[in-house]
Design an enzyme around this catalytic site. Structure first.
Site, PDB file in Angstrom:
ATOM      1  N   LYS A 106       0.873  -1.160   0.353  1.00 27.77           N
ATOM      2  CA  LYS A 106       0.386  -0.117  -0.260  1.00 27.77           C
ATOM      3  C   LYS A 106       0.110   1.382  -0.029  1.00 27.77           C
ATOM      4  O   LYS A 106       0.910   1.962  -0.473  1.00 27.77           O
ATOM      5  CB  LYS A 106      -0.501   0.038   0.610  1.00 27.77           C
ATOM      6  CG  LYS A 106       0.004   0.056   2.879  1.00 27.77           C
ATOM      7  CD  LYS A 106      -0.920  -0.305   3.549  1.00 27.77           C
ATOM      8  CE  LYS A 106      -0.418  -1.390   4.621  1.00 27.77           C
ATOM      9  NZ  LYS A 106      -0.328  -2.526   4.195  1.00 27.77           N
ATOM     10  N   GLU A 130      -5.030  -6.110  -4.873  1.00 27.63           N
ATOM     11  CA  GLU A 130      -6.612  -6.536  -4.266  1.00 27.63           C
ATOM     12  C   GLU A 130      -5.378  -6.290  -2.427  1.00 27.63           C
ATOM     13  O   GLU A 130      -6.324  -5.684  -1.840  1.00 27.63           O
ATOM     14  CB  GLU A 130      -7.024  -7.807  -4.359  1.00 27.63           C
ATOM     15  CG  GLU A 130      -8.886  -7.285  -3.062  1.00 27.63           C
ATOM     16  CD  GLU A 130      -9.699  -6.600  -3.986  1.00 27.63           C
ATOM     17  OE1 GLU A 130      -9.842  -6.778  -4.960  1.00 27.63           O
ATOM     18  OE2 GLU A 130      -9.612  -5.482  -2.952  1.00 27.63           O
ATOM     19  N   LYS A 206      -4.075   3.802   2.504  1.00 30.55           N
ATOM     20  CA  LYS A 206      -5.301   2.667   1.691  1.00 30.55           C
ATOM     21  C   LYS A 206      -6.604   4.007   1.165  1.00 30.55           C
ATOM     22  O   LYS A 206      -6.675   2.958   0.363  1.00 30.55           O
ATOM     23  CB  LYS A 206      -6.044   2.432   2.599  1.00 30.55           C
ATOM     24  CG  LYS A 206      -5.309   1.100   3.276  1.00 30.55           C
ATOM     25  CD  LYS A 206      -5.034   0.068   5.014  1.00 30.55           C
ATOM     26  CE  LYS A 206      -4.292  -1.055   5.126  1.00 30.55           C
ATOM     27  NZ  LYS A 206      -4.526  -1.665   6.157  1.00 30.55           N
TER      28      LYS A 206
HETATM   29  N1  HSE Z   1      -1.294  -2.854   9.683  1.00 26.25           N
HETATM   30  C1  HSE Z   1      -3.331  -2.884   9.149  1.00 26.25           C
HETATM   31  C2  HSE Z   1      -3.993  -3.408  10.417  1.00 26.25           C
HETATM   32  C3  HSE Z   1      -2.687  -4.197   8.079  1.00 26.25           C
HETATM   33  O1  HSE Z   1      -3.655  -2.951  11.475  1.00 26.25           O
HETATM   34  O2  HSE Z   1      -5.420  -3.155  10.179  1.00 26.25           O
HETATM   35  C4  HSE Z   1      -2.084  -4.231   6.987  1.00 26.25           C
HETATM   36  O3  HSE Z   1      -2.698  -3.016   6.672  1.00 26.25           O
END
Ligand code: HSE
Length: 429
Positions: A106, A130, A206
């Site tokens: 990401k 994805e 994200k």
């Molecule tokens: N560290 C992230 C989370 C997962 O706690 O959702 C990986 O993106």
């Protein structure tokens, strides 16, 4: 079915990579049947070659990732090492040497997605990711393909499991931030250095990826406004409860007023307990997508962890392998809309502000005047006084973030305002 296998190079064999390798082995027949050809693990690049890796033939292990992606006979490179370099160079090199790429990275996609897509396109290869957003939850493909004929207006969600676990603990037990973080660390939800999660960097990456796909516009990590959740207190949860709300770390990407611009932001926010996102517990993720024709869609599931993330990687692997066999490529970058990404000051929402003030005649009027002078309309005011001091909670109607910032700056200058205890946006109403 074709008998010559498609060759896969795996870059990284940690929590996710080892699960990808395991599923490729244990589900080999099903994968072959679904793809139309067998898939073969042709090499695994790791940092620590001496580590025992169950189920992986030791002859496949290498520390030379560059040589692996340059082999020329690799059909698909699966990149699960994370970080910017060497992942960026390895992916670009993979395209140049004939491979398509499946990535879970990401941070890299949020920073350099456009350049990576350009490299894929220049070499007529696929770039699928994805697994980069919300683990096992199908989000990229629904946005990129299922909703390609619709107009997405808003993407709102919980995209970080670690912070959702911590906030859920604070909500359900009354614990403070540090206590809840300690529990998340002890249970393996939070990393030893939780900065990327608790400061919102992970969620912001994200958000950039989701906004870019949803609005057909380049949105980079730097375009995303970000506030972490380390300042959220037990008192904030108590205030939220009084309003019939809870607190979540939200990623919010939406079209702005004129439709020609978009905003993307990550910050803690109060949401009503009646909102479906309020009931997302523990380390789960959930994302709301609002579109013209579809209305509201909600995607829910495990957003992290080796096996769920591997599920998303494997789905991409099947898609990319099918494309290889048919000589096609899947959807590339779609940034034709080229909307402006507006700054946080343009965001319009509601605010919950807690002030410590002197409890004497005229203070409430003084505070209300500051809101009025900045064009911020007050919805409710709640005051509790004790020994000449009072705590004042103001909830506003919708106002721009710029107007709210100006209001708070002016409030801080009032002698009668002892301090601004907290400012929290109110979403989901
Ligand atoms: N560290 C992230 C989370 C997962 O706690 O959702 C990986 O993106």
């Amino acid at each position: 079915m074709r008998t010559r296998p498609l060759k896969v190079a795996l870059l990284g064999c940690g929590v996710v990579g080892s699960e990808v390798a395991r599923i490729m082995t244990t589900h080999a027949d099903d994968l072959a049947a679904r793809i139309g050809a067998p898939v073969e693990l042709a090499g695994v690049a790791v940092r620590r070659p001496s580590k025992v890796r169950e189920g992986i033939d030791p002859v496949l292990i290498t520390t030379d990732a560059t040589a692996l992606v340059k082999r020329g006979d690799i059909d698909v490179v699966v990149e699960v090492i994370g970080g910017i370099e060497p992942a960026r160079t390895l992916i670009t090199t993979a395209f140049e040497h004939g491979a398509s790429v499946v990535s879970a990275n990401k941070a890299l996609l949020a920073q350099d997605g456009a350049a990576l897509h350009a490299a894929a396109e220049a070499n007529d290869k696929d770039l699928y990711y994805e697994a980069a957003v919300a683990g096992a939850i199908p989000l990229i493909r629904p946005l990129r393909e299922s909703l390609a004929g619709d107009k997405v207006n808003r993407v709102l969600g919980i995209v970080n499991g670690t912070t959702n676990f911590i906030l859920d603990k604070m909500d359900s037990t009354g614990a403070g931030y540090q206590e809840a973080l300690d529990e998340a660390t002890a249970l393996g939800y939070a990393e030893a250095d939780p900065t990327a999660d608790v400061e919102g960097f992970d969620a912001a990456a994200k958000a950039a990826i989701l906004a870019g796909i949803a609005f057909h516009t380049r949105v980079r990590l730097d375009d995303v406004y970000r506030e972490g959740m380390t300042e959220v207190t037990a008192a904030d949860f108590a205030s939220a409860k009084e309003m019939g709300c809870t607190i979540k770390l939200l990623a919010i990407c939406e079209r702005a007023g004129d439709g020609q611009s978009v905003t993307a932001r990550v910050h803690p926010a109060m949401i009503p307990l009646t909102h479906p996102l309020a009931s997302v517990r523990g380390a789960y993720n959930a994302v709301f997508v609002e579109s013209d024709a579809s209305g509201q869609l909600m995607f829910y599931g495990p957003g992290a962890g080796g096996s769920p993330t591997a599920s998303a990687v494997l789905g991409d692997l099947v898609a990319v392998c099918r494309n290889r066999l048919s000589g096609a490529t899947g959807p590339g970058e779609s940034a034709y809309a080229a909307l402006t990404v507006s700054p946080m000051g343009d965001v319009v929402t509601r605010y919950h502000i807690s002030l410590d003030v002197a409890d004497k005649p005229g203070v409430l009027a003084q505070v209300a005047t500051v809101f009025a002078e900045h064009g911020v309309s007050i919805d409710t005011v709640r005051q509790q006084g004790k020994d000449g001091e009072a705590s004042l909670v103001v909830v506003t109607h919708r106002a721009s973030d710029a107007a709210l910032t100006g209001t708070v700056e002016a409030l801080r200058k009032l002698d009668t305002v002892r301090g601004v205890a907290s400012i929290m946006r109110v979403e989901g109403e």
